[in-house]
Scaffold this active site. Sequence first.
Site, short mmCIF file in Angstrom:
data_model
loop_
_atom_site.label_atom_id
_atom_site.label_comp_id
_atom_site.label_asym_id
_atom_site.label_seq_id
_atom_site.Cartn_x
_atom_site.Cartn_y
_atom_site.Cartn_z
CG ASP A 38 -6.23 -3.78 -3.94
OD1 ASP A 38 -6.99 -2.86 -3.55
OD2 ASP A 38 -5.02 -3.84 -3.65
CB SER B 290 -0.96 -0.05 1.19
OG SER B 290 -2.00 0.90 1.06
CG HIS C 2 -5.44 -2.59 -0.21
ND1 HIS C 2 -4.63 -2.46 -1.32
CD2 HIS C 2 -4.90 -1.76 0.74
CE1 HIS C 2 -3.65 -1.60 -1.06
NE2 HIS C 2 -3.79 -1.16 0.17
#
EC number: 3.1.1.-
Length: 465
Positions: free
Chosen positions: A297, A233, A336
């Site tokens: 995602d 991320s 995610h």
Amino acid sequence: MDKSQGVLLSSNVGAGSRPWPELLGSAHWDGLLDPLDLTLRRLILLCGDLCQVTYDSFNSDSHSRYCGSCRFSRATLLDRTQFPAAGDLSVAAYLYATSDATAFPGSMVYSMSREAWSKESNWIGYVAVSNDAAAAASGQRVIYVAWRGTIRSLEWVDVLKPDLVDHDDILPEGHPGRGRSRVMKGWYLIYSSTDERSPFSKYSARDQMLAAVRELVARYRNESLSVVCTGHSLGASLATLCAFDIVVNGVSKVGDGAHIPVTAVVFGSPQIGNPEFKKQFEEQPNLRALHVRNTPDLIPLYPSGLLGYANVGKTLQVDSKKSPYVKRDTSPGDYHNLQGILHTVAGWDGKDGEFKLQVKRSVALVNKSSGFLKDSNLVPESWWVERNKGMVLGQNGEWQLEGPAEENLPVPPVVTGKIIDDDVAAVATSSSAKEGKKTGKGSKLLSGLIDQLLCVPDTCKAGAA
């Protein structure tokens, strides 16, 4: 008992595996992604679990005086987080970052206590290196840089402004990308900002990282060396930026010799910069990036090409919806989730293949910080928590939050020496992207030798924080 959870161990490198440079992308992973090469799969899982360490050890409880710090010392970090390859690596340095809260909402967390360890800084990752035994067994000395992602919900996507800014401050004089290559402001400020008010952020996360990597490259210059930067991320964006920085500023160069390979292995990465940044990144001969992306995602689509962004590197596309272990109807955050992605990597057999775990990896890890697993797996949601949330019964009969042991207290990084060599790259002096006491300048030229930043357990006294 196999406790490796499928990650790459030093004993797995060698006979029967692809040459190490190929695993790092020397041939752009041609022939290794479909079907997914077993040793590369293990390397990807190793990198993912290095990222997971940053989540498992981060103190995000705002009631704690030490919110925003790492719960464990460098000497104990990998063991305390049950990192499966703890016997192969030594943690060399911790990285701390600071940033304006408006630049990237949710990226930093702070204590509500008036006696907080820091009001300006957060622990953002660490630098680790293969220990002597692992290097001898594998024939490779690998430097890993692991960056922490945000621990907040995905609400930051709605409020983060995807402004592109130049990063000339971290480019050497005369670099062709100066004035043209641009990256997202939020990533860049976290990476390059300083704050004189904090002993943990007198040097930017970038400066701390470069000093640590430079020292390790110098220390092991006579061995087969490589650098792997990893993150999930937000951490994926920082890892990609940091890998580029290491190469263009000559930190990957060993003496007067060639550059060592530098690879970013990242998970669920948002887009980082404009097409010029992509061009400059992919033109570096010793630099590679492998982005592991879960198809459902949405974060890797952000901010999008419509806003001037471009994807960097090679993509390994997996799809968690093929796993029979996870829920079909779930929240976007589960797609995610790092452990959900790693679970999918462990069982991935291509778009048309059947999902089947190719390495021994506990399915329960998926629910470490989520509720992604089907209830039939009988694994509770978000099970990785501090015992009693850190509360202990004191001798006075009062329940209270327990502070860290003395050896686990945060220690400010000390950086002395040149971060960038004058004869390799000049430090730019363009104006800061920030105002006030915080600055976004990426490098400081300092005199002398690098000292006290690193304490690798192989060579330092046991128990050093």
